[in-house]
Write a protein that holds these residues in place. Structure first.
Motif, PDB file in Angstrom:
ATOM      1  N   SER A  51       0.825  -1.204   0.000  1.00  0.00           N
ATOM      2  CA  SER A  51       0.000   0.000   0.000  1.00  0.00           C
ATOM      3  C   SER A  51       0.857   1.249   0.000  1.00  0.00           C
ATOM      4  O   SER A  51       0.523   2.259  -0.608  1.00  0.00           O
ATOM      5  CB  SER A  51      -0.924   0.009   1.227  1.00  0.00           C
ATOM      6  N   VAL A  52       1.963   1.203   0.696  1.00  0.00           N
ATOM      7  CA  VAL A  52       2.861   2.337   0.769  1.00  0.00           C
ATOM      8  C   VAL A  52       4.274   1.816   1.020  1.00  0.00           C
ATOM      9  O   VAL A  52       4.458   0.766   1.634  1.00  0.00           O
ATOM     10  CB  VAL A  52       2.422   3.304   1.899  1.00  0.00           C
ATOM     11  N   VAL A  53       5.270   2.545   0.524  1.00  0.00           N
ATOM     12  CA  VAL A  53       6.670   2.153   0.691  1.00  0.00           C
ATOM     13  C   VAL A  53       7.404   3.284   1.399  1.00  0.00           C
ATOM     14  O   VAL A  53       7.507   4.392   0.868  1.00  0.00           O
ATOM     15  CB  VAL A  53       7.333   1.856  -0.675  1.00  0.00           C
ATOM     16  N   ASP A  54       7.898   3.015   2.621  1.00  0.00           N
ATOM     17  CA  ASP A  54       8.682   4.028   3.320  1.00  0.00           C
ATOM     18  C   ASP A  54      10.171   3.823   3.018  1.00  0.00           C
ATOM     19  O   ASP A  54      10.565   2.888   2.316  1.00  0.00           O
ATOM     20  CB  ASP A  54       8.400   3.996   4.825  1.00  0.00           C
ATOM     21  N   GLU A  55      10.985   4.692   3.561  1.00  0.00           N
ATOM     22  CA  GLU A  55      12.407   4.670   3.244  1.00  0.00           C
ATOM     23  C   GLU A  55      13.074   3.376   3.707  1.00  0.00           C
ATOM     24  O   GLU A  55      13.932   2.819   3.024  1.00  0.00           O
ATOM     25  CB  GLU A  55      13.091   5.877   3.896  1.00  0.00           C
ATOM     26  N   GLU A  56      12.684   2.888   4.880  1.00  0.00           N
ATOM     27  CA  GLU A  56      13.290   1.662   5.399  1.00  0.00           C
ATOM     28  C   GLU A  56      12.982   0.472   4.506  1.00  0.00           C
ATOM     29  O   GLU A  56      13.867  -0.361   4.222  1.00  0.00           O
ATOM     30  CB  GLU A  56      12.783   1.409   6.821  1.00  0.00           C
ATOM     31  N   ILE A  57      11.710   0.411   4.052  1.00  0.00           N
ATOM     32  CA  ILE A  57      11.332  -0.691   3.155  1.00  0.00           C
ATOM     33  C   ILE A  57      12.082  -0.572   1.837  1.00  0.00           C
ATOM     34  O   ILE A  57      12.533  -1.576   1.263  1.00  0.00           O
ATOM     35  CB  ILE A  57       9.804  -0.691   2.934  1.00  0.00           C
ATOM     36  N   LYS A  58      12.226   0.649   1.332  1.00  0.00           N
ATOM     37  CA  LYS A  58      12.956   0.856   0.071  1.00  0.00           C
ATOM     38  C   LYS A  58      14.386   0.336   0.161  1.00  0.00           C
ATOM     39  O   LYS A  58      14.886  -0.330  -0.749  1.00  0.00           O
ATOM     40  CB  LYS A  58      12.959   2.339  -0.294  1.00  0.00           C
TER      41      LYS A  58
END
Length: 905
Positions: free
Chosen positions: A598-605
């Motif tokens: 649903s959303v990608v934050d910096e850590e996931i990236k």
């Protein structure tokens, strides 16, 4: 009590009248039955006598026939005697032949007469002598005499012998005639007797009938007349009472009508009050939101930033509540009108889902939609109101769902026709559910399922009431099925029109996808189903796994896949951890990975980059987006068909690179949300105005670079607001129409009244980006006084190299010569009113000017292209003068550049 007694009296009168009527009716039926019985019996007797008379008349007729034959025999015998002594043997033979035939007729008629008289013989009637007593004897003697005469046919007889034979015939002839006359006379007497009986019987029947009628008039009709007279008098009295009652009812009706009129006036007053209050509240709220926008653009500490954002969010929420109240007041006062225009159903669903995606992603709720294959995607209706209904239902579903999913499904309620399309929508969630005893409260105004003061969820309680009214305006209905702890399923059906000559979007070029094996891992069965439905028509071989362990086991068993798609959020293990497990087994080259999220934050990236994820698939899954990503992945060296364009890349830094202060003029809250969401994706923030008056107040209060102007707005529409802005402010903000008016000539009308651009609804992201970039360039030019865009010049100078250092100089000189020629030609064409040639000529100037970055000149050329279609020479001439001024400015800057280039060379 008096009313009850009166009612009982009326009932008693009715019962008495009913009993009298029943008695009279019984008597009448009795007399009528008696008359009918007498008439039937008399008719039977008459028919019997007539039957007997008919038989007697037949016997009389037979006796007449017998007499005729006897006379004929006698005449023939006389003729034979006459021709006996003559030489005419032929005539004598003919006489004997005729005599023989007559005899046969006589015997046949006699037999018929005897057969008819067997049952009607007069011998049985009284003491009359039997006329048949000697008839047989005379008959035999007559027949014998005729036969004796016939025997003389072949003999040579003497005249005397023939005379004796003829005389015998004549002697018996008279005896037979006498006996036959006696029979005929007897039967004639019988017929006369029967006629007398019939006349007597008819007279008797007539007398009895008259007597019965007389009795009926005396004992039935006379009492009936009296009873009717009494009943009429009672009815007259009752009518007088009823007239008085009717008069009272009319008075009550007038009072009710007056009360209804007062209620309607009160409703209108309430609606006007709500509208006025909404406007009065919106005015300061817009100021609050506008000023917080300005504050957010200044340097603030973290604490101040948080405070201002809280004010901004609270103001937006308050405006949403005000918009709900305003919508409800419009519907209640009957001022809500639906538009009818073609729109893309899939786009409508996706835009509605986009507006709740943020809240859903915060709760880690899966969103999805399913459109059945037989549903037309291009339909005619009001996209804004349909989207509003869906947003209301989706917002509620997300609000009351803590985990699980929210899924929209669309199918045909009935088989579609060329004139009508009945669609069935369902919004199903896995939320808290609704108790059966609270379901009736759902669609009531200002009502919520949980009305306690400690309720967990907020809201005005108007969303479902507004949705219900809008659905009813679309000739539809809405209902809900719910179970506590399981979830709710809100369903509605509406009637739309299929758009003519519009087919479902096709994906013709799927050869690069056919046969590709894809592994999909997601703990949500609905997501897997949606993915399967969207990709099965493209020929993908999809293997779905609800359990991540089964997917790992499949890889261990040696199953080969071309791609693996992993859900980020799963209960036992997330997508990142699962990707690490897969990478231990398969390298990037052996198995590329994509992520559902649903959303990608910096850590996931950062984690995804280390694991070499090829792409991200954002929820809810959009079919066109999914196709484009898979196509880009599997067919990197292939060109897509023209109807399979990839989605525009979202430039999330555009607002930071090219900042603009934006005012959005839009009265519909859902359209506001859609536009704001798109602008947020591009890092832009916008203030809201609900009508033209609020636009003027906002522009007077603070400075804006761009106004997105809706046309159809209450109080003051977009046309009036634009004209007023142009008249009031020489240095006004740029105005771009954002409207559903997409008919031929609408764009030209917008440019004609002073607007700087035009975007039709539904808004397309690529068009929005293009407009923002264009406006940002113009604003930058106005603010800095730059005539030529330096970035464009740098691109031109990059073409020069050591082999050809004069190329840029040559291009500038060519362009300047072209500008001079175009200015001259354009003026002559305008004077000649050759409007088609104007568009062609100015388009060529615009194209070359874009190469050199002459932003203002390009904008003037675009305006002239649009205005030329109106064929208004005065306006065209004014715009030409602007082009002439811009050409002079561009020429001055470029000639300065030329001199610099010559010095360098």
């Amino acid at each position: 009590m008096s009313g009850e007694i009166k009612g009982l009296g009326v009932i008693a009168e009715r019962s008495d009248s009913s009993s009298v009527a029943k008695i009279l009716y019984s008597k009448y039926i009795l007399v009528l039955s008696t008359v009918s019985l007498v008439l039937i019996l008399g008719q039977i007797l008459v028919q019997f006598f007539l039957y007997q008379q008919s038989d007697s008349q037949k016997i009389i007729a037979l006796t007449g026939k017998q007499k005729i034959v006897i006379e004929k025999i006698s005449k023939t015998a006389f003729a034979i005697e006459h021709f006996a002594n003559s030489q005419e043997n032929r005539l004598k033979e003919e006489g004997f032949l005729e005599l023989q035939q007559s005899l046969l007729l006589f015997e046949d008629s006699y037999k018929e007469l005897c057969s008819k008289t067997l049952s009607l013989s007069l011998a049985q009637q009284g003491n009359h002598p039997n006329p048949f007593k000697n008839l047989n004897v005379e008959h035999q003697m007559f027949v014998t005499s005729v036969r004796n005469l016939l025997q003389l046919k072949s003999k040579q007889v003497r005249k005397e012998e023939l005379g004796y034979a003829v005389k015998a015939v004549f002697d018996h002839h008279q005896a037979v005639l006498d006996k036959t006359d006696q029979i005929a006379l007897g039967y004639q007497q019988k017929v006369d007797s029967q006629l007398l009986r019939i006349r007597f019987l008819l007279a008797l029947l007539l007398s009895v009938t008259l007597l019965l009628i007389l009795l009926e008039s005396l004992y039935i009709f006379q009492p009936v007349v009296k009873s009717l007279d009494l009943s009429t008098q009672k009815l007259l009295k009752r009518d007088k009472k009823q007239s008085a009652d009717i008069k009272n009812l009319l008075e009550d009706k007038h009072k009710l009508e007056a009360a209804l009129k007062e209620a309607e006036q009160a409703t209108q007053s309430k609606s006007m009050f709500l509208a006025n209050m909404s406007h009065e509240i919106r005015t300061p709220m817009n100021a609050v939101i506008g000023m917080t926008g300005l504050l957010l653009d200044t340097k603030l500490s973290n604490e101040q930033q948080e405070f201002v954002e809280t004010i901004r969010i609270s103001g937006d929420l308050l405006l949403t509540i005000i918009n709900d109240i305003l919508d409800f007041s419009k519907i209640e006062s009957g001022k809500m009108e639906l538009e009818t225009q073609p729109f893309d159903l899939q786009t409508c669903i996706e835009e509605a889902l986009d507006l709740v995606t943020s809240k859903a992603s915060q709760k880690i709720i899966d969103l999805g939609y399913i459109i059945k294959e037989d549903v037309p995607l291009i339909v005619e209706g009001d996209i804004t109101r349909l989207r509003q209904i869906l947003v209301n239902l989706l917002s509620n579903a997300v609000k009351f769902t803590e985990k699980g999913e929210v899924v929209v499904e669309i199918k045909n309620a009935k088989p579609p026709t060329k004139e009508l399309l009945e669609l069935h929508f369902s919004v199903k969630d896995t939320g808290v559910g609704i108790a059966p005893d609270r379901l009736p409260r759902l669609f009531q105004s200002f009502s919520q399922v949980d009305a306690s003061t400690t309720r967990q969820f907020g809201g005005t309680g108007l969303g479902l009431a507004i949705s219900k009214r809008l659905i009813e305006l679309m000739n539809g209905r809405i209902w809900v099925e719910s179970e506590v702890g399981i979830g709710s399923n809100f369903q509605f059906e509406i009637k739309l029109k299929p758009a003519p000559d519009q087919d479902r979007v096709s994906y013709a070029n799927t050869s690069h996808l056919t046969g590709k094996k894809v592994m999909v891992v997601d703990d949500n069965a609905t997501n897997l189903k949606i993915f399967q439905l969207q990709t099965e028509k493209w020929g993908l071989n999809v293997t779905s796994f609800l359990n991540w362990k089964e997917s790992i086991q499949s890889l261990i068993d040696g199953t080969k896949y071309d791609l693996a798609i992993l859900d980020l959020h799963m209960p036992e293990i997330d997508g990142i951890a699962l990707a690490k497990e897969i990478r231990r087994l398969k390298s990037k080259e052996l198995l590329p990975l994509m992520m559902f999220t649903s959303v990608v934050d910096e850590e996931i990236k950062k984690s995804a980059e280390r694991l070499d994820f090829a792409a991200y698939l954002y929820k809810p899954i959009k079919q066109s987006q999914l196709y484009n990503i898979l196509t880009e992945f599997f067919a990197k060296d292939r060109k897509l068909d023209s109807h399979q364009k990839t989605l525009p890349q979202i430039d999330r830094e555009l607002g930071k690179r090219s900042p603009l202060r934006i005012l959005l003029a839009e009265d519909n809250v859902v359209n506001q949300k859609v536009a704001l969401r798109m602008l947020e994706k591009l890092s832009y923030r916008a203030d809201i105005a609900a009508n033209g008056l609020e636009v003027l107040q906002a522009v007077e209060r603070q400075k804006y670079d761009l106004v997105f102007m809706d046309i159809q707005m209450p109080e003051m529409d977009g046309w009036e607001a634009t004209i007023e802005l142009c008249n009031r402010y020489p240095q006004r903000p740029k105005i771009v129409a954002m409207t559903a008016n997409a008919m031929q000539g609408d764009k030209e009308k917008c440019i004609e009244i002073g607007m700087d651009g035009y975007i039709s609804k539904p808004i397309r992201l690529e068009e929005l980006v293009e407009v923002l970039q264009n406006i940002a360039a113009q604003v930058s030019t106005q603010q800095t006084g730059i005539v030529i865009d330096e970035e464009a010049m740098k691109n031109l100078e990059a073409l020069a190299d050591d082999d050809d250092p004069h190329i840029v100089v040559d291009m500038i000189e060519t362009y300047l010569q072209n500008c001079l020629k175009v200015k001259s030609d354009l003026k002559q064409i305008i004077l000649a009113k050759d409007f088609k040639n104007i568009i062609r000529t100015v388009h060529a100037l615009k194209s070359t000017s874009e190469t050199f970055g002459a932003v203002a000149l390009v904008k003037a050329c675009q305006d002239l292209e649009a205005i030329s279609q109106t064929e208004d020479r005065e306006k065209i001439m004014k715009k030409y003068e602007e082009i002439e001024r811009e050409c002079t400015r561009v020429e001055a800057v470029l000639r300065t550049r030329l001199s610099e280039k010559h010095e360098l060379i």
